[in-house]
Design an enzyme around this catalytic site. Structure first.
Site, PDB file in Angstrom:
ATOM      1  N   ASP A   1      -4.632 -15.309   7.362  1.00 40.55           N
ATOM      2  CA  ASP A   1      -3.332 -15.716   6.815  1.00 40.55           C
ATOM      3  C   ASP A   1      -2.532 -16.569   7.789  1.00 40.55           C
ATOM      4  O   ASP A   1      -1.519 -17.159   7.404  1.00 40.55           O
ATOM      5  CB  ASP A   1      -2.513 -14.487   6.423  1.00 40.55           C
ATOM      6  CG  ASP A   1      -2.962 -13.891   5.103  1.00 40.55           C
ATOM      7  OD1 ASP A   1      -3.671 -14.590   4.342  1.00 40.55           O
ATOM      8  OD2 ASP A   1      -2.627 -12.726   4.823  1.00 40.55           O
TER       9      ASP A   1
ATOM     10  N   ARG B   1       0.810  -1.209   0.000  1.00 39.55           N
ATOM     11  CA  ARG B   1       0.000   0.000   0.000  1.00 39.55           C
ATOM     12  C   ARG B   1       0.849   1.267   0.000  1.00 39.55           C
ATOM     13  O   ARG B   1       0.496   2.263  -0.636  1.00 39.55           O
ATOM     14  CB  ARG B   1      -0.962  -0.023   1.196  1.00 39.55           C
ATOM     15  CG  ARG B   1      -2.091  -1.049   1.027  1.00 39.55           C
ATOM     16  CD  ARG B   1      -2.755  -1.358   2.358  1.00 39.55           C
ATOM     17  NE  ARG B   1      -3.956  -2.190   2.235  1.00 39.55           N
ATOM     18  CZ  ARG B   1      -3.952  -3.492   2.090  1.00 39.55           C
ATOM     19  NH1 ARG B   1      -2.796  -4.150   2.036  1.00 39.55           N
ATOM     20  NH2 ARG B   1      -5.091  -4.162   2.002  1.00 39.55           N
TER      21      ARG B   1
ATOM     22  N   SER C   1     -13.462  -9.432   3.036  1.00 42.08           N
ATOM     23  CA  SER C   1     -12.194  -9.440   2.301  1.00 42.08           C
ATOM     24  C   SER C   1     -11.588  -8.049   2.310  1.00 42.08           C
ATOM     25  O   SER C   1     -12.166  -7.106   1.763  1.00 42.08           O
ATOM     26  CB  SER C   1     -12.399  -9.895   0.848  1.00 42.08           C
ATOM     27  OG  SER C   1     -11.231  -9.651   0.086  1.00 42.08           O
TER      28      SER C   1
ATOM     29  N   LYS D   1      -6.662 -19.215  -1.365  1.00 40.74           N
ATOM     30  CA  LYS D   1      -5.402 -18.521  -1.135  1.00 40.74           C
ATOM     31  C   LYS D   1      -4.374 -19.034  -2.156  1.00 40.74           C
ATOM     32  O   LYS D   1      -4.737 -19.546  -3.213  1.00 40.74           O
ATOM     33  CB  LYS D   1      -4.959 -18.759   0.309  1.00 40.74           C
ATOM     34  CG  LYS D   1      -5.844 -18.042   1.332  1.00 40.74           C
ATOM     35  CD  LYS D   1      -5.658 -16.539   1.231  1.00 40.74           C
ATOM     36  CE  LYS D   1      -6.349 -15.786   2.322  1.00 40.74           C
ATOM     37  NZ  LYS D   1      -6.111 -14.324   2.249  1.00 40.74           N
TER      38      LYS D   1
ATOM     39  N   ARG E   1       3.237 -20.060   3.079  1.00 39.52           N
ATOM     40  CA  ARG E   1       2.820 -20.193   4.481  1.00 39.52           C
ATOM     41  C   ARG E   1       2.701 -21.660   4.894  1.00 39.52           C
ATOM     42  O   ARG E   1       2.975 -22.013   6.050  1.00 39.52           O
ATOM     43  CB  ARG E   1       1.522 -19.438   4.718  1.00 39.52           C
ATOM     44  CG  ARG E   1       1.656 -17.949   4.405  1.00 39.52           C
ATOM     45  CD  ARG E   1       0.625 -17.113   5.095  1.00 39.52           C
ATOM     46  NE  ARG E   1       0.609 -15.755   4.554  1.00 39.52           N
ATOM     47  CZ  ARG E   1       1.483 -14.790   4.854  1.00 39.52           C
ATOM     48  NH1 ARG E   1       2.459 -15.053   5.719  1.00 39.52           N
ATOM     49  NH2 ARG E   1       1.393 -13.591   4.306  1.00 39.52           N
TER      50      ARG E   1
ATOM     51  N   GLY F   1      -1.283 -11.764  -4.846  1.00 38.17           N
ATOM     52  CA  GLY F   1      -2.716 -11.578  -4.987  1.00 38.17           C
ATOM     53  C   GLY F   1      -3.179 -10.238  -4.454  1.00 38.17           C
ATOM     54  O   GLY F   1      -4.067  -9.585  -5.029  1.00 38.17           O
TER      55      GLY F   1
ATOM     56  N   ARG G   1      -5.683 -24.039   1.203  1.00 38.30           N
ATOM     57  CA  ARG G   1      -4.927 -24.262   2.434  1.00 38.30           C
ATOM     58  C   ARG G   1      -5.601 -25.264   3.370  1.00 38.30           C
ATOM     59  O   ARG G   1      -4.925 -25.840   4.218  1.00 38.30           O
ATOM     60  CB  ARG G   1      -4.673 -22.929   3.140  1.00 38.30           C
ATOM     61  CG  ARG G   1      -3.595 -22.116   2.440  1.00 38.30           C
ATOM     62  CD  ARG G   1      -3.295 -20.807   3.104  1.00 38.30           C
ATOM     63  NE  ARG G   1      -2.151 -20.170   2.432  1.00 38.30           N
ATOM     64  CZ  ARG G   1      -1.846 -18.884   2.530  1.00 38.30           C
ATOM     65  NH1 ARG G   1      -2.601 -18.090   3.282  1.00 38.30           N
ATOM     66  NH2 ARG G   1      -0.813 -18.390   1.889  1.00 38.30           N
TER      67      ARG G   1
END
Length: 433
Positions: free
Chosen positions: A315, A27, A167, A342, A387, A95, A346
């Site tokens: 996450d 960002r 989201s 993801k 992850r 993403g 996952r």
């Protein structure tokens, strides 16, 4: 194919400092690009995902410099100063970058195309495209996935959008498009999601009102450049938090971690399991709260995870599943269908990996049931998910034999230097080409 071989360790101890927050780094680049003036960023995550965003911003005509490690200087071109890219914008595995760029680029006067790596090209983008179309954007996905093609020159109108699924990426894309819309734009959330976009827009001088599960942005005349300090990434800290819970031989401290309350659901979930956690040395990094996290070993017990915590830890669930496998009794996670879209599915990938180590589990449509117990060794397929790979590295603390984790190259997307940092506190990680 790269892999990790992780031998059982006798425990971990010490302190670490994890790399900068990925969400905030993305960002800072994007908002700095469309601000007026020079934005300076320190603590920037130099992982592959954020470097893909940096390359994309540069391709849009923005001068970006890297004067030193973790330092970025962005010469903003203003809200209307971006230029047409000479080629498609490659987001790599990011993403977050692709979805937020969809909001930003839908308001520009030029056409653009967004692509990514093999994993990203399978991920859903229609959930972002749909509300942007309601605002007047001309945007096409490919059977709901990338490539994403955006036709420039659309006149956007403000929107009140109630998200069907919580989201932060969808919210951010809509709010960013709202900077260019006619009238104010409001996004309503069914559950709280991370609020880095709202906090950072306010830092850049934008009129953003966030209250009661909604965020409203009013189109500004311009964004003002800012100085951004990026705290340590909580999602990266999660692996060492769980590692300390299940395998510390002395207190473990993770320094300088962002503890934004929209990100720290993992701490609440682990506390419910009986974890011994302390947040100390509270301070601020600009608009973001920061603390050191001290973790002592504790006997964990299985829990049913309250669904309101799921979006606050989305996450961190791969790491949490390892904690559940090491707890006494059963842990149940529901309401987490977002995990299926993801970098990998996952739920399924973690379930298969746990099974390969002898951990009993049951896959649910929206979650996972895990029966805690002893962990063996074995081979785990990470499906190229960073992850997942890091989570099974942590599992070695309770394993009775070595674990081989396949397809680990994507760890560099979010956590460059992970294996070396893990070794520094006592994990026995061997990297193999």
């Amino acid at each position: 194919m790269s892999s990790y071989r992780v031998a059982p360790a006798r425990g971990i101890a010490g302190e670490v400092r994890v790399p900068g927050d990925k969400s905030i780094s993305h960002r800072a680049l994007m908002f700095g690009a469309i601000a007026s003036g020079t934005t300076r960023v320190d603590g920037f995550l130099e992982g592959e995902d954020c470097l893909a965003t940096l390359t994309a911003v540069s391709s849009l005509g923005v001068d970006v410099r890297r004067p030193g490690p973790g330092e970025v200087v962005v010469e903003g071109v203003g809200l209307r100063g971006l230029r047409p890219p000479a080629k498609v914008l490659d987001m790599g595995n990011a993403g977050t970058a692709m979805r937020i760029f969809m909001g930003l680029l839908s308001a520009q006067d030029f056409d653009s195309v967004l692509v990514g790596d093999e994993s990203l090209m399978r991920r859903p983008m229609e959930r972002v495209a749909a509300p942007l179309r309601e605002m007047g954007a001309r945007i096409e996905t490919t059977q709901g996935r990338p490539p994403v093609r955006i036709t420039g020159g659309s006149k956007l109108r403000g929107l009140r959008y109630a998200m069907p699924v919580a989201s932060a990426q969808v919210k951010s894309a809509v709010l960013l498009a709202g900077l260019y819309a006619d009238g104010e734009t409001t996004v309503e959330e069914p559950a709280v999601t991370r609020d880095h976009t709202e906090r950072m827009l306010q830092t850049f001088g934008c009129d953003v009102v966030a209250r009661g599960g909604s965020a409203t942005v009013r189109p500004p005349a311009k964004l003002e450049a800012a100085s951004i300090s990026v705290p340590g990434d909580f999602s990266s800290a999660a692996f060492f938090i769980v590692a300390a819970c299940i395998g510390a031989r002395a207190p473990v401290t993770i320094r300088g971690v962002g503890v934004n309350p929209t990100r720290t659901g993992l701490l609440e979930m682990l506390a419910l399991m009986g974890a011994d956690l302390r947040l100390i040395n509270h301070r601020s990094c600009g608009a973001e709260p920061v603390a050191d996290i001290e973790v002592r070993p504790a006997a964990l017990r299985g829990v049913r995870v309250p669904e309101h915590l799921v979006p606050l830890a989305i996450d961190e669930f791969p790491a949490f599943f390892i904690a559940a496998a090491c707890a006494e009794g059963e842990t149940l996670v529901t309401g987490a269908e977002e995990l299926r879209v993801k970098e990998s599915d996952r739920i399924s990938v973690m379930a298969r990996g746990l099974e390969s180590l002898g951990v009993r589990n049951e896959v649910l449509p929206d979650g996972l049931r895990i029966e805690g117990g002893p962990l063996g060794g074995g081979t785990v397929e990470s499906a190229g998910d960073h992850r997942v790979a890091m989570s099974f590295t942590v599992a070695s603390l309770r394993a009775s034999a070595p674990i081989e984790i396949r397809d680990t190259a994507n760890v560099a997307t979010s956590f460059p230097g992970f294996a070396a940092l893990a070794r520094s506190v006592g994990l026995q990680v061997e990297e193999r080409a």
